[in-house]
Design a protein around this motif. Structure first.
Motif, short mmCIF file in Angstrom:
data_model
loop_
_atom_site.label_atom_id
_atom_site.label_comp_id
_atom_site.label_asym_id
_atom_site.label_seq_id
_atom_site.Cartn_x
_atom_site.Cartn_y
_atom_site.Cartn_z
N GLN A 40 0.71 -2.15 0.23
CA GLN A 40 -0.09 0.05 0.22
C GLN A 40 0.79 0.73 0.16
O GLN A 40 0.88 2.23 1.16
CB GLN A 40 -1.00 0.43 1.23
N PHE A 41 1.58 1.51 -0.80
CA PHE A 41 2.30 2.67 -0.89
C PHE A 41 3.14 2.28 -2.47
O PHE A 41 2.58 1.62 -3.22
CB PHE A 41 3.39 2.65 -0.22
N PRO A 42 3.17 4.06 -3.20
CA PRO A 42 3.27 4.17 -4.22
C PRO A 42 4.87 3.77 -4.79
O PRO A 42 5.47 4.70 -5.18
CB PRO A 42 3.84 5.65 -4.67
N SER A 43 4.79 2.83 -4.94
CA SER A 43 6.57 1.59 -5.01
C SER A 43 6.64 2.15 -6.34
O SER A 43 7.67 2.64 -6.48
CB SER A 43 5.87 0.20 -5.24
N HIS A 44 5.98 2.90 -8.01
CA HIS A 44 6.24 3.14 -8.90
C HIS A 44 7.33 4.72 -8.97
O HIS A 44 8.21 4.47 -9.61
CB HIS A 44 5.10 3.16 -9.78
N LEU A 45 7.48 4.77 -7.77
CA LEU A 45 7.83 5.96 -7.46
C LEU A 45 9.15 6.08 -6.95
O LEU A 45 9.93 7.34 -6.77
CB LEU A 45 7.27 7.07 -7.05
N PHE A 46 9.03 4.92 -6.73
CA PHE A 46 10.43 4.60 -6.05
C PHE A 46 11.19 3.35 -6.27
O PHE A 46 12.85 3.86 -6.42
CB PHE A 46 10.38 4.06 -4.61
N TYR A 47 11.15 2.37 -7.36
CA TYR A 47 11.63 1.13 -7.87
C TYR A 47 10.88 0.94 -9.30
O TYR A 47 10.01 1.36 -9.59
CB TYR A 47 11.22 -0.06 -6.91
N ASP A 48 12.24 0.56 -9.72
CA ASP A 48 11.36 -0.01 -11.21
C ASP A 48 10.92 -0.88 -11.84
O ASP A 48 9.59 -0.83 -12.25
CB ASP A 48 13.26 -0.20 -11.60
N TYR A 49 11.16 -1.90 -10.67
CA TYR A 49 10.38 -3.02 -10.12
C TYR A 49 10.31 -2.98 -9.07
O TYR A 49 10.70 -2.93 -7.95
CB TYR A 49 10.53 -4.37 -11.18
N PHE A 50 8.91 -3.96 -8.09
CA PHE A 50 8.46 -4.03 -6.79
C PHE A 50 7.86 -4.93 -7.01
O PHE A 50 6.75 -5.87 -7.81
CB PHE A 50 7.17 -3.18 -6.26
N ARG A 51 8.43 -5.70 -5.79
CA ARG A 51 7.01 -7.47 -5.83
C ARG A 51 6.83 -7.29 -4.04
O ARG A 51 7.35 -6.84 -2.99
CB ARG A 51 7.90 -8.67 -5.99
N THR A 52 6.00 -8.06 -3.76
CA THR A 52 5.46 -8.25 -2.63
C THR A 52 6.08 -9.75 -1.93
O THR A 52 5.98 -10.30 -2.96
CB THR A 52 3.86 -8.44 -2.11
N CYS A 53 6.84 -9.91 -0.55
CA CYS A 53 7.27 -10.82 -0.16
C CYS A 53 6.33 -11.34 1.57
O CYS A 53 6.00 -10.24 2.12
CB CYS A 53 8.80 -11.38 0.01
N PRO A 54 6.95 -12.39 1.97
CA PRO A 54 5.59 -12.57 3.35
C PRO A 54 6.88 -11.84 3.80
O PRO A 54 8.28 -11.33 3.89
CB PRO A 54 5.91 -13.44 3.70
N LYS A 55 6.52 -11.78 5.46
CA LYS A 55 8.08 -11.45 6.76
C LYS A 55 8.73 -13.00 6.73
O LYS A 55 8.33 -14.07 6.13
CB LYS A 55 6.39 -11.33 7.50
#
Length: 314
Positions: A40-55
């Motif tokens: 829930q954050f604007p990952s496209h403003l910080f990263y070229d690609y973004f993925r979620t992962c577990p703890k």
């Protein structure tokens, strides 16, 4: 040297976001990929690609990170989440899928992640340090004092203990520590330390700071030979490499360390902007490409930093 892709874990945190800005500013890095449990954050403003992962405590954490490393042809992994760094240190994991993890050396993490052991080390080596006792085995030397987690970091989980609240404050905290309350309050410093693998390079930067919400809200670069000499002597006693952060107060007994954070600090962004480029130096040192460090601390003495949160609409 050229790094096609670098992976940042804990990407949505304040250190992770700062790290992404720094990495994009480094000319030999092409792409920055982020992973985090938070989507829930604007990952496209910080990263070229973004993925979620577990703890990191999840059984499939390592498998998912390994998949992401292979998917994006990652060349270096930079963890910014302390639970992940602790996990890697505890299990002595220095690479995933053959890709190196950029962290300080294990020995400084072993020492600094245990606040009681940190105090014992400083005392053993003759450095002024606040008296520190384990809650389960002792009572405070004097009141008021502070109580904090033995393996915590930062200033959010620290409380003042008095004679009146002593019994209540220690309940359920047998594995915590009592520690001397260092004064004065307005003499607190956060100090960035970088030490190369071959011990050839040792650089420090000292900020006098004011806390806000448990982290540095205001800071000023200072020149203090007492603190600088003290930091150099401490670092000579520890055979480590990497970037760490030392928190201390300047007391009537001299500088007294109350915490060592063996990781990149939340102050990395403005440190980088001021020329203390410990992230870049650490990467170069990691790959054996660090030849010299250009850092003119004299030119930034008196520079002030004010940290404020921003809202992002996306």
């Amino acid at each position: 040297m050229r790094l096609e892709s670098v992976l940042v874990t804990g990407a949505a945190g304040d250190i992770g976001r700062g790290m992404s800005q720094i990495l994009k500013d480094i000319h030999f890095i092409d792409k920055v990929i982020g992973v985090d449990i938070n989507d829930q954050f604007p990952s496209h403003l910080f990263y070229d690609y973004f993925r979620t992962c577990p703890k990191v405590i999840s059984n499939n954490y390592m498998d998912i990170i390994e998949t992401i490393v292979k998917m994006y042809d990652i060349k270096l992994i930079i963890p910014t989440s302390e639970p992940e760094i602790r996990f890697f240190n505890k299990n002595k994991i220095s690479e995933i899928a053959g890709v190196k993890i950029l962290m300080p050396s294990f020995n400084i993490m072993d020492l600094a992640f245990d606040k009681y052991e940190t105090s014992e080390f400083l005392k053993k080596n003759g450095f002024p340090s606040p008296w520190t006792y384990e809650v389960a085995n002792s009572v405070p030397l004097e009141f008021p004092c502070i109580i904090k987690s033995k393996d915590g970091s930062g200033s959010k989980a620290i409380s003042i203990v008095t004679e009146k609240n002593y019994v209540e404050m220690k309940k359920g905290k047998e594995d915590w520590i009592f520690q001397e309350l260092l004064l004065p309050n307005d003499e607190e410093y956060t100090c960035g330390i970088f030490k190369a693998k071959n011990n050839e390079h040792l650089k420090t930067i000292v900020f006098r700071r004011t806390l806000s919400g448990g982290r540095t809200g205001y800071a000023e670069v200072v020149e203090n030979t007492i603190i600088s000499n003290f930091l150099n002597e401490v670092c000579k006693c520890i055979d480590f490499s990497g970037s760490i952060n030392i928190q201390l107060r300047l007391t009537t007994k001299g500088p007294m360390i109350f915490e060592i954070n063996p990781r990149f600090s939340s102050t990395i962004t403005f440190r980088h902007q001021l020329g203390f480029k410990d992230v870049e130096w650490s990467i170069l040192d990691h790959f054996g490409e660090l030849n010299q460090i250009e850092f003119n601390d004299k030119s930034i003495i008196g520079k002030k930093i004010f940290r404020a949160d921003n809202e992002i609409i996306y």
